[in-house]
Scaffold this motif. Structure first.
Motif, PDB file in Angstrom:
ATOM      1  N   ILE A 166      29.123  19.232  52.068  1.00  0.00           N
ATOM      2  CA  ILE A 166      29.689  20.413  51.406  1.00  0.00           C
ATOM      3  C   ILE A 166      31.216  20.404  51.509  1.00  0.00           C
ATOM      4  CG2 ILE A 166      29.896  22.930  51.565  1.00  0.00           C
ATOM      5  CD1 ILE A 166      26.911  23.008  52.271  1.00  0.00           C
ATOM      6  N   VAL A 201      24.427  24.240  45.025  1.00  0.00           N
ATOM      7  CA  VAL A 201      23.654  23.414  45.963  1.00  0.00           C
ATOM      8  C   VAL A 201      22.177  23.552  45.612  1.00  0.00           C
ATOM      9  CG1 VAL A 201      22.988  23.042  48.366  1.00  0.00           C
ATOM     10  CG2 VAL A 201      25.358  23.672  47.809  1.00  0.00           C
ATOM     11  N   ALA A 220      24.819  25.890  54.495  1.00  0.00           N
ATOM     12  CA  ALA A 220      25.382  26.563  53.312  1.00  0.00           C
ATOM     13  C   ALA A 220      25.327  28.075  53.450  1.00  0.00           C
ATOM     14  CB  ALA A 220      24.620  26.119  52.060  1.00  0.00           C
ATOM     15  N   HIS A 240      27.845  29.673  51.411  1.00  0.00           N
ATOM     16  CA  HIS A 240      27.987  29.178  50.040  1.00  0.00           C
ATOM     17  C   HIS A 240      27.409  30.197  49.063  1.00  0.00           C
ATOM     18  CE1 HIS A 240      27.861  26.537  46.551  1.00  0.00           C
ATOM     19  NE2 HIS A 240      28.675  25.737  47.203  1.00  0.00           N
TER      20      HIS A 240
END
Length: 296
Positions: free
Chosen positions: A177, A185, A208, A211
């Motif tokens: 990442i 993702v 994540a 994210h």
């Protein structure tokens, strides 16, 4: 001139038969294009070699030009168009085993690549418990080349025992990442019978956790609790998806790699998504639209 056209026709027919991988990647319904090309060659090659009667050569020449034009027109109509995105995005797709991504979201990845986005693939194992490790790792790279992804990394965590490597996987995903800075993702769903898939899902959510865009795809081992809310139209990419799965020849005896099953599932998810064929995703967090106006 007739000899030149004959050479072109024979070459085109040979390419149609031998270049199946390219056809599957670049054309919808590649079998139709193969059949049309070979049929034209079977009829016109003898006619070019032995034109019959007065004026036969001229008639054969015209017929050959028409046939070549028809094959070319069919190819143009069946092509998978690649239209560059105005705002190219970075995509990170994470799978437990070498064939997981092609099976689950191969059509979406093909569409993203053809729209000008950069796709990076991270595979957690070499799949040694389900086949030959070296072969499967090579097929992961070959499948990635078929799809056209920008990069692929195959790690060597223990197949079927990924729950014991969750920390190491989370660190690998975190590095990916930070390296690729993905806008989206893709990972496994928690609603899956396979323990490795659930472990990758958990590791991805850890790495994540900050994210904004995480989507979970549907593996053949998904449970009945898998409930997609995001659907990607893969009507023009379905044959390419099936072709990408076929690259994994080590797994060809597995029933879930059969193209008919892949096509049936895409039709089912397409019905839910109100298109002909689709792939479905569960949204952990919903991203901006995958495809902007003008993307294909």
């Amino acid at each position: 001139m007739s000899v030149l056209l004959l050479v072109v026709l024979v070459g085109t027919a040979t390419a149609a038969v031998s270049g199946d991988r390219t056809l599957r990647r670049r054309f919808r319904r590649p079998r139709s294009l193969q059949v049309a090309t070979v049929a034209a060659a079977l009829v016109l090659v003898p006619a070019n070699a032995w034109p019959a009667g007065p004026g036969g050569a001229a008639v054969t020449l015209v017929a050959t030009v028409v046939a070549l034009s028809g094959v070319a027109g069919l190819g143009y109509a069946l092509r998978i168009p690649a239209v560059p995105a105005r705002l190219p995005r970075q995509v990170l797709a994470i799978g437990a085993h070498p064939d997981d991504l092609e099976l689950a979201c191969g059509g979406t990845l093909v569409r993203l690549v053809d729209s000008g986005h950069e796709v990076h693939v991270l595979v957690m194992t070499r799949g040694e418990r389900g086949g030959d490790a070296a072969t499967r790792a090579g097929e992961a790279a070959a499948g990635a080349r078929f799809v056209g992804v920008t990069s692929v990394e195959v790690l060597d965590h223990p197949d079927t025992l990924l729950a014991t490597a969750e920390n190491a996987m989370a660190e690998a995903i975190d590095r990916a990442i930070r390296r690729h800075r993905p806008d989206i993702v893709f990972t496994h769903s928690a609603n899956d019978h396979h323990q490795d898939h659930r472990a990758v899902h958990a590791a991805t959510l850890r790495a994540a956790r900050c994210h904004p865009a995480v989507l979970c795809y549907e593996s053949p081992s998904a449970t009945s609790s898998f409930r997609p809310t995001v659907f990607v139209d893969i009507g023009e990419q379905l044959d390419a998806k099936i072709g990408s799965v076929a690259v994994h020849r080590d797994q060809r005896a597995k029933p879930y790699v059969d193209g008919r099953r892949l096509r049936a599932l895409a039709a089912f998810r397409g019905g839910q998504g109100r298109v002909d064929h689709a792939e479905g995703f569960e949204a952990v967090r919903v991203p901006a639209p995958l495809f902007e106006d003008g993307d294909r």
